[in-house]
Design a protein around this motif. Structure first.
Motif, PDB file in Angstrom:
ATOM      1  N   ARG A  22      64.717   1.969  48.165  1.00 43.68           N
ATOM      2  CA  ARG A  22      64.285   1.594  49.499  1.00 43.68           C
ATOM      3  C   ARG A  22      65.044   0.384  49.995  1.00 43.68           C
ATOM      4  O   ARG A  22      65.338   0.271  51.179  1.00 43.68           O
ATOM      5  CB  ARG A  22      62.778   1.295  49.472  1.00 43.68           C
ATOM      6  CG  ARG A  22      62.209   1.209  50.850  1.00 43.68           C
ATOM      7  CD  ARG A  22      60.735   1.029  50.806  1.00 43.68           C
ATOM      8  NE  ARG A  22      60.395  -0.251  50.221  1.00 43.68           N
ATOM      9  CZ  ARG A  22      59.148  -0.651  50.034  1.00 43.68           C
ATOM     10  NH1 ARG A  22      58.164   0.134  50.347  1.00 43.68           N
ATOM     11  NH2 ARG A  22      58.894  -1.824  49.502  1.00 43.68           N
ATOM     12  N   TRP A  51      61.386   6.460  58.275  1.00 46.45           N
ATOM     13  CA  TRP A  51      61.741   5.113  57.817  1.00 46.45           C
ATOM     14  C   TRP A  51      60.488   4.234  57.742  1.00 46.45           C
ATOM     15  O   TRP A  51      60.252   3.519  56.765  1.00 46.45           O
ATOM     16  CB  TRP A  51      62.782   4.522  58.766  1.00 46.45           C
ATOM     17  CG  TRP A  51      63.424   3.264  58.278  1.00 46.45           C
ATOM     18  CD1 TRP A  51      63.525   2.841  56.990  1.00 46.45           C
ATOM     19  CD2 TRP A  51      64.058   2.263  59.084  1.00 46.45           C
ATOM     20  NE1 TRP A  51      64.185   1.635  56.941  1.00 46.45           N
ATOM     21  CE2 TRP A  51      64.520   1.269  58.209  1.00 46.45           C
ATOM     22  CE3 TRP A  51      64.277   2.120  60.454  1.00 46.45           C
ATOM     23  CZ2 TRP A  51      65.184   0.141  58.671  1.00 46.45           C
ATOM     24  CZ3 TRP A  51      64.951   0.997  60.901  1.00 46.45           C
ATOM     25  CH2 TRP A  51      65.397   0.018  60.015  1.00 46.45           C
ATOM     26  N   LEU A  52      59.677   4.327  58.815  1.00 51.65           N
ATOM     27  CA  LEU A  52      58.448   3.539  58.857  1.00 51.65           C
ATOM     28  C   LEU A  52      57.504   3.962  57.732  1.00 51.65           C
ATOM     29  O   LEU A  52      56.931   3.120  57.032  1.00 51.65           O
ATOM     30  CB  LEU A  52      57.792   3.730  60.224  1.00 51.65           C
ATOM     31  CG  LEU A  52      56.704   2.758  60.615  1.00 51.65           C
ATOM     32  CD1 LEU A  52      57.227   1.346  60.617  1.00 51.65           C
ATOM     33  CD2 LEU A  52      56.174   3.098  62.000  1.00 51.65           C
ATOM     34  N   GLN A  80      58.189   2.540  54.384  1.00 49.38           N
ATOM     35  CA  GLN A  80      57.792   1.149  54.150  1.00 49.38           C
ATOM     36  C   GLN A  80      56.307   1.053  53.818  1.00 49.38           C
ATOM     37  O   GLN A  80      55.891   0.229  53.013  1.00 49.38           O
ATOM     38  CB  GLN A  80      58.053   0.276  55.382  1.00 49.38           C
ATOM     39  CG  GLN A  80      59.400   0.447  56.013  1.00 49.38           C
ATOM     40  CD  GLN A  80      60.508   0.190  55.044  1.00 49.38           C
ATOM     41  OE1 GLN A  80      60.485  -0.773  54.306  1.00 49.38           O
ATOM     42  NE2 GLN A  80      61.464   1.091  55.018  1.00 49.38           N
ATOM     43  N   LEU A  81      55.517   1.885  54.484  1.00 50.50           N
ATOM     44  CA  LEU A  81      54.066   1.734  54.374  1.00 50.50           C
ATOM     45  C   LEU A  81      53.487   2.535  53.212  1.00 50.50           C
ATOM     46  O   LEU A  81      52.343   2.334  52.846  1.00 50.50           O
ATOM     47  CB  LEU A  81      53.395   2.192  55.680  1.00 50.50           C
ATOM     48  CG  LEU A  81      53.930   1.503  56.936  1.00 50.50           C
ATOM     49  CD1 LEU A  81      53.289   2.073  58.174  1.00 50.50           C
ATOM     50  CD2 LEU A  81      53.686   0.006  56.855  1.00 50.50           C
TER      51      LEU A  81
END
Lengths: 214, 218
Positions: free
Chosen positions: A3, A86-87, A90-91
């Motif tokens: 990541r 992409w978001l 991250q979460l």
């Protein structure tokens, strides 16, 4: 790709696009081409200060072509899906909530341990090592690459090298053998407290916090 | 949370073993191993969340509006307004220049975040087996300060730690050479992957010492 790599590449691309657009507009708006005597080729955009940023003519240039709207909609759709992925990356909470534990000798028994329980066992094991004041441990499970991340706070004068050795041969090796995994690498973040009172006031707020696994 | 993978220090068993063997033979010289331990790299999660959110909202709104226009509905006012502003404002317009300057700064900052390693306060240690580690720079400062705290003749000690060297400014009658020896022992105990250089110097700062002597005499 990890990541970290994905984030850095995408941030770099976004940054480059912003930088290039900004430099183009600034160069045209401040009339740098004339000041510097540079002669950009005829297709070069945004060369004159009297030019609009995006004129109506250039905006509607290809509107009549049959490929224009499918391309615009397709490109935007790809952008939306890509940024959503992409978001989400991250979460996303890394890893599942429980881990299968091997039960040699007991064929009919299937055992699973909650990830948090494993982490707490590791934290307890680490906190009982010499010179450790507090410890926090997380198991991060990138696909196929489980690894431990620990944040440890040592008492004043503690020995970081000894801690690394004790953790490696103690809690980490125990967890690896109980889970039956071929390897379980670990990263530790070590802090050391200070005994001398001179600076303690400044760091008092920081000391109370539980060590955070980043 | 998940840097994972091969990029992290100490992920290779072979590297860890070699380091361990080298460390036993010659403890103070860590030169062969220093290149094998890489600097930590920050995952840049927060900035990625912000940028991805902004892009997602912008592209999503634009996509929605484009599709609705293609389906026969009128253009939304915000898109017509933006298109109109872009078509009427010239390049030497103040707001266009301010916007371009902001884009240059923001783009440069994002590029810097993409390239710079980050996590500068964590210094990697030599790995042991499968365990890699990094220590807080302030933690090294605490260890050095505590080691020096027991020594006589030190009125004041300023310790500044950068990524490459430790600068110690000593005020007092203590011998800087012996202090340097003590602090070097303490630094060797930390087993950093890239050993820090240590500079100890005496600063004249006569006022605290004079005050204290005056206080004792009076």
């Amino acid at each position: 790709m990890t990541r970290t790599t994905v984030n850095r590449v995408l941030l770099g691309v976004v940054g480059l696009v912003l930088l290039a657009a900004g430099v183009l507009v600034l160069a045209g708006g401040l009339d740098l081409y004339r000041w510097l005597g540079a002669d950009p080729p005829s297709w070069w955009p945004l060369t004159s200060p009297d030019q609009p940023v995006v004129s109506a003519r250039s905006r509607t240039r290809w509107v009549d072509s049959t490929w224009w709207w499918p391309t615009v909609i397709g490109g935007l759709a790809v952008l939306v899906v890509g940024t959503a992925w992409w978001l989400a990356a991250q979460l996303r909470r890394s890893g599942s909530a429980s881990i299968a534990v091997p039960t040699p000798g007991a064929g009919g028994l299937r055992l699973r341990v909650r990830t948090r329980a494993l982490e707490e066992a590791l934290e307890t094991g680490t906190a009982t090592l010499p010179e450790v004041e507090r410890a926090g441990v997380r198991l991060v499970r990138a696909p196929g690459h489980p690894r431990l991340r620990g944040a440890v706070r040592l008492t004043p004068g503690g020995d970081p090298a000894a801690l690394v050795e004790h953790f490696d041969t103690g809690p980490r090796a125990d967890a690896r053998t109980s889970l039956g995994w071929p390897e379980l690498p670990a990263d530790l973040r070590i802090r050391v407290l200070q005994a001398a009172p001179a600076e303690s006031r400044r760091h008092r707020g920081r000391r109370r916090r539980h060590p955070r696994v980043e | 949370m998940s840097t994972g993978g091969e990029a992290a220090p100490g992920s290779e068993v072979g590297a860890g073993g070699e380091v361990e063997a080298g460390g036993e033979v010659t403890a103070p010289e860590a030169e062969p191993s220093s290149e094998q331990v890489r600097r930590l790299r920050a995952p840049r999660t927060t900035v990625a969340v912000l940028v991805a959110t902004v892009l997602l909202v912008g592209a999503g709104a634009l996509l929605y509006d484009v599709i609705s226009v293609r389906a026969g509905y009128p253009t939304r006012r915000w898109r017509a307004r933006i298109a109109d502003e872009l078509a009427t404002r010239h390049l030497d317009d103040l707001w266009v220049l301010v916007g371009a300057g902001a884009a240059v700064l923001l783009g440069g900052w994002l590029l810097w975040l993409a390239v710079a390693p980050g996590l500068g306060r964590w210094l990697p240690l030599r790995p042991h087996g499968d365990t890699g580690a990094a220590i807080d720079r302030a933690g090294i400062g605490h260890l050095l300060a505590d080691r020096a705290a027991g020594l006589p003749g030190i009125d004041d000690l300023r310790i500044r730690i950068s990524r490459r060297r430790v600068r110690v400014a000593l005020t007092g009658t203590a011998d800087p050479v012996s202090l340097q020896r003590q602090l070097r022992d303490e630094l060797a105990r930390v087993t950093l992957a890239r050993p820090l250089r240590l500079d100890v110097r005496t600063v004249p700062g006569a006022t605290p010492a004079a005050n204290r002597e005056a206080g004792v005499a009076g």
